[in-house]
Design an enzyme around this catalytic site. Structure first.
Site, mmCIF file in Angstrom:
data_model
loop_
_atom_site.group_PDB
_atom_site.id
_atom_site.type_symbol
_atom_site.label_atom_id
_atom_site.label_comp_id
_atom_site.label_asym_id
_atom_site.label_seq_id
_atom_site.Cartn_x
_atom_site.Cartn_y
_atom_site.Cartn_z
ATOM 1 N N PRO A 1 -4.635 21.590 59.214
ATOM 2 C CA PRO A 1 -5.126 20.514 60.073
ATOM 3 C C PRO A 1 -5.496 19.222 59.691
ATOM 4 O O PRO A 1 -5.921 19.172 58.374
ATOM 5 C CB PRO A 1 -6.553 21.411 60.540
ATOM 6 C CG PRO A 1 -6.817 22.424 59.364
ATOM 7 C CD PRO A 1 -5.621 22.699 58.713
ATOM 8 N N ASP A 2 -5.262 18.244 60.397
ATOM 9 C CA ASP A 2 -5.836 17.013 60.009
ATOM 10 C C ASP A 2 -6.961 16.686 60.153
ATOM 11 O O ASP A 2 -7.187 16.452 61.526
ATOM 12 C CB ASP A 2 -4.552 16.040 60.420
ATOM 13 C CG ASP A 2 -4.507 14.555 59.748
ATOM 14 O OD1 ASP A 2 -5.590 14.070 59.672
ATOM 15 O OD2 ASP A 2 -3.538 14.186 59.380
ATOM 16 N N ILE A 3 -7.818 16.532 59.174
ATOM 17 C CA ILE A 3 -9.391 16.230 59.477
ATOM 18 C C ILE A 3 -9.584 14.925 59.929
ATOM 19 O O ILE A 3 -10.133 14.813 61.138
ATOM 20 C CB ILE A 3 -10.008 16.604 58.147
ATOM 21 C CG1 ILE A 3 -9.672 17.995 57.617
ATOM 22 C CG2 ILE A 3 -11.560 16.027 58.180
ATOM 23 C CD1 ILE A 3 -10.024 18.023 56.163
ATOM 24 N N LYS B 1 -3.086 8.097 63.554
ATOM 25 C CA LYS B 1 -4.303 9.002 63.466
ATOM 26 C C LYS B 1 -5.363 8.890 64.215
ATOM 27 O O LYS B 1 -6.544 9.537 64.388
ATOM 28 C CB LYS B 1 -4.579 9.211 61.778
ATOM 29 C CG LYS B 1 -3.339 9.463 61.152
ATOM 30 C CD LYS B 1 -4.033 10.362 59.785
ATOM 31 C CE LYS B 1 -2.744 10.976 58.894
ATOM 32 N NZ LYS B 1 -3.108 11.981 58.175
ATOM 33 N N ASN C 1 -3.571 18.866 44.027
ATOM 34 C CA ASN C 1 -2.902 17.493 43.968
ATOM 35 C C ASN C 1 -3.628 16.770 42.927
ATOM 36 O O ASN C 1 -4.807 17.326 42.289
ATOM 37 C CB ASN C 1 -2.778 16.795 44.941
ATOM 38 C CG ASN C 1 -4.147 16.373 45.909
ATOM 39 O OD1 ASN C 1 -4.809 15.666 45.308
ATOM 40 N ND2 ASN C 1 -4.163 16.943 46.986
ATOM 41 N N LYS D 1 0.081 4.594 60.011
ATOM 42 C CA LYS D 1 -0.834 5.799 59.817
ATOM 43 C C LYS D 1 -1.971 5.521 60.860
ATOM 44 O O LYS D 1 -2.670 6.530 61.341
ATOM 45 C CB LYS D 1 -1.253 5.901 58.313
ATOM 46 C CG LYS D 1 -1.798 7.094 58.181
ATOM 47 C CD LYS D 1 -1.793 7.613 56.573
ATOM 48 C CE LYS D 1 -0.300 7.877 56.519
ATOM 49 N NZ LYS D 1 -0.013 8.387 54.825
ATOM 50 N N LYS E 1 -3.456 39.564 43.139
ATOM 51 C CA LYS E 1 -2.422 38.659 42.099
ATOM 52 C C LYS E 1 -1.047 39.020 42.269
ATOM 53 O O LYS E 1 -0.597 40.317 42.219
ATOM 54 C CB LYS E 1 -2.902 38.770 40.881
ATOM 55 C CG LYS E 1 -2.338 37.472 39.834
ATOM 56 C CD LYS E 1 -2.568 37.757 38.483
ATOM 57 C CE LYS E 1 -1.665 37.198 37.641
ATOM 58 N NZ LYS E 1 -1.810 37.331 36.005
ATOM 59 N N PHE F 1 -7.896 6.923 54.761
ATOM 60 C CA PHE F 1 -7.120 6.386 53.461
ATOM 61 C C PHE F 1 -5.528 6.320 53.731
ATOM 62 O O PHE F 1 -5.185 7.373 54.215
ATOM 63 C CB PHE F 1 -7.730 6.954 52.110
ATOM 64 C CG PHE F 1 -9.013 6.432 51.577
ATOM 65 C CD1 PHE F 1 -10.076 6.288 52.359
ATOM 66 C CD2 PHE F 1 -8.895 5.684 50.546
ATOM 67 C CE1 PHE F 1 -11.105 5.717 51.736
ATOM 68 C CE2 PHE F 1 -9.708 5.036 49.845
ATOM 69 C CZ PHE F 1 -11.033 5.151 50.549
HETATM 70 O O1 C5P Z 1 -1.063 11.688 56.149
HETATM 71 P P1 C5P Z 1 -1.722 11.268 54.862
HETATM 72 O O2 C5P Z 1 -2.211 12.499 54.035
HETATM 73 O O3 C5P Z 1 -1.136 10.185 53.993
HETATM 74 O O4 C5P Z 1 -3.007 10.482 55.447
HETATM 75 C C1 C5P Z 1 -4.287 10.122 54.550
HETATM 76 C C2 C5P Z 1 -5.337 10.165 55.326
HETATM 77 O O5 C5P Z 1 -5.465 11.142 56.484
HETATM 78 C C3 C5P Z 1 -6.597 10.143 54.559
HETATM 79 O O6 C5P Z 1 -7.729 9.681 54.991
HETATM 80 C C4 C5P Z 1 -6.870 11.795 54.319
HETATM 81 O O7 C5P Z 1 -8.166 12.051 53.783
HETATM 82 C C5 C5P Z 1 -6.703 12.164 55.781
HETATM 83 N N1 C5P Z 1 -6.221 13.420 55.831
HETATM 84 C C6 C5P Z 1 -6.816 14.362 56.538
HETATM 85 N N2 C5P Z 1 -6.482 15.565 56.595
HETATM 86 C C7 C5P Z 1 -5.050 16.097 56.287
HETATM 87 C C8 C5P Z 1 -4.477 15.046 55.737
HETATM 88 C C9 C5P Z 1 -4.898 13.801 55.507
HETATM 89 O O8 C5P Z 1 -8.047 14.056 56.677
HETATM 90 N N3 C5P Z 1 -4.736 17.301 56.571
#
Ligand code: C5P
Length: 405
Positions: free
Chosen positions: A305-307, A343, A209, A339, A287, A325
């Site tokens: 995974p959502d960190i 989260k 991205n 959010k 490849k 963020f």
């Molecule tokens: O859901 P979204 O991507 O908009 O959320 C943004 C926030 O979540 C940011 O702080 C980003 O660093 C964190 N994030 C994360 N792991 C992910 C997706 C988002 O830590 N897989």
């Protein structure tokens, strides 16, 4: 008060050099000691005798002076300072600092300096606005160099605009703030994520991205300047490593999460990375070939995974303050509030990343800081450079950790 602080003042060649005489006097009144270095051009505006009389120390001018070197070597001069202040900082000396030139005593000292550096730019408005000067300042701020001013006003060259050196009172306030702030986060540990992630498709292709990592890197640098021990876990970016920060480079979201968990425990975690939401479920080990007449591959995606969510729910290892963020393109504040609760983080920094704002990859940011539920807990900050956003956020984090102590 600046009792006992040692300031190395580098006076470059600008008309504003005359203000330095008052600055030295006022610094000494507050208990600081001042040693002066004068550039050749600076000598045209202020005499070594005036600087020596006010600082009560010999003034250094020559890189190769046997007499000066026998008293105090030039490297020593920069090592024995708590702050190096360049005032006035001309467009020329800023350019030398940005590229790392060392062709006279002042620039060589700045190359050798391990102490923090503050600049008080002073120049004609056109020189200030020149893209070269602005790019040099961005480079220097990226390295953690502090800036005070310039101010807007009438200039010695009969023009009007930005470029006047900050007034002595403002320079003193910036120095006092610097010494007051420094060390506020000493003994604290911080984790910052930054940049994009790269999710492999095969050994040569990936999904990515537009995140530049500028904001996350600036936050890591600002927390470090306040004395925190900072681990920066970053995806691939073109940003240089912030000074004094432990940098862990990763590619994918999975690697980023593992690196973050290794960095625990920390007092504060700031998740500024634009983590990919999905990865390719099974990246190809070779490849993927484009065959004549063959169909394009269909990529099956799996959720990453959502960190931020993981760090916000780490039980007794949970950082005391978790900051996320929210990059949004519409209904920025509403989406960010949602959010924050979804989260489980404490604060959310929300910004509009629609293409018109130029936030992704740009040097400026306009953010909303959401610290709790309810409209009173949402602050709209003005448009600031990403470095200024980082500095303010680091100060807010220091306040929050102090209150929680
Ligand atoms: O859901 P979204 O991507 O908009 O959320 C943004 C926030 O979540 C940011 O702080 C980003 O660093 C964190 N994030 C994360 N792991 C992910 C997706 C988002 O830590 N897989």
């Amino acid at each position: 008060m600046l009792q006992g602080q040692r300031i190395l003042l580098i006076v470059a060649g600008g008309i504003a050099a005359y203000k330095c005489l008052d600055l030295i006097r006022r610094l000494r009144e507050r208990g600081a000691s001042v040693r002066c270095v004068l550039t050749r051009a600076g000598e045209q505006f202020v005499t070594p005798l005036s600087l020596a009389a006010l600082s009560e120390h010999p003034v250094h001018r020559d890189l190769f002076s046997l007499t000066e070197e026998s008293e105090m070597g030039h490297i020593q001069l920069s090592r024995e300072a708590d702050l190096v202040l360049v005032a006035p900082a001309t467009a020329n000396i800023l350019a030398k600092m940005a590229v790392g030139l060392g062709d006279d005593l002042a620039s060589t000292l700045l190359l050798a300096a391990s102490a923090p550096v503050m600049v008080a730019p002073a120049m004609n408005v056109r020189m200030w606005e020149h893209p070269g000067t602005q790019a040099n300042l961005a480079t220097l701020e990226g390295r953690g160099i502090r800036r005070v001013g310039p101010a807007e006003g009438a200039m010695a060259c009969n023009e009007y605009g930005m470029g006047r050196m900050a007034e002595v009172d403002d320079i003193l306030a910036a120095i006092e703030a610097f010494f007051g702030e420094a060390g506020r986060l000493t003994g604290r540990r911080a984790l910052v994520t930054s940049g994009p992630t790269h999710e492999p498709i095969d050994p040569v292709r990936y999904i990515a991205n537009r995140s530049s990592g500028k904001q996350g890197h600036a936050i890591a640098a600002a927390l470090s300047r306040l004395g925190a021990a900072v681990t920066l876990v970053t995806g691939p970016t073109h940003e240089s490593d912030p000074p004094g920060v432990t940098v862990v480079r990763v590619q994918s979201a999975t690697d980023m999460l593992a690196a973050c968990q290794t960095a625990l425990p920390v007092d504060v975690a700031v998740c500024a990375a634009a983590v990919a939401d999905w990865r390719v479920a099974e990246p190809s080990s070779g490849k993927i070939k484009k065959t004549a007449g063959g169909k394009p591959p269909i990529l099956e995606l799996a959720e990453n995974p959502d960190i931020l969510t993981t760090l916000s729910a780490t039980g007794i290892r949970r950082p005391r303050l978790v900051v996320g963020f929210a990059a949004e393109t519409e209904q920025v504040v509403e989406n960010a509030r949602e959010k924050r609760s979804r989260k489980g983080c404490d604060w959310i920094v929300a910004n509009d990343v629609s293409a018109v704002t130029g936030t992704f990859g740009g040097d400026e940011n306009q953010i909303y800081l959401i610290t709790a539920d309810g409209p009173q807990a949402t602050e709209a900050w003005p448009t600031l450079s990403k470095h200024e956003v980082a500095q303010r956020l680091a100060e807010r984090i220091a306040n929050a950790l102090e209150t929680a102590r």
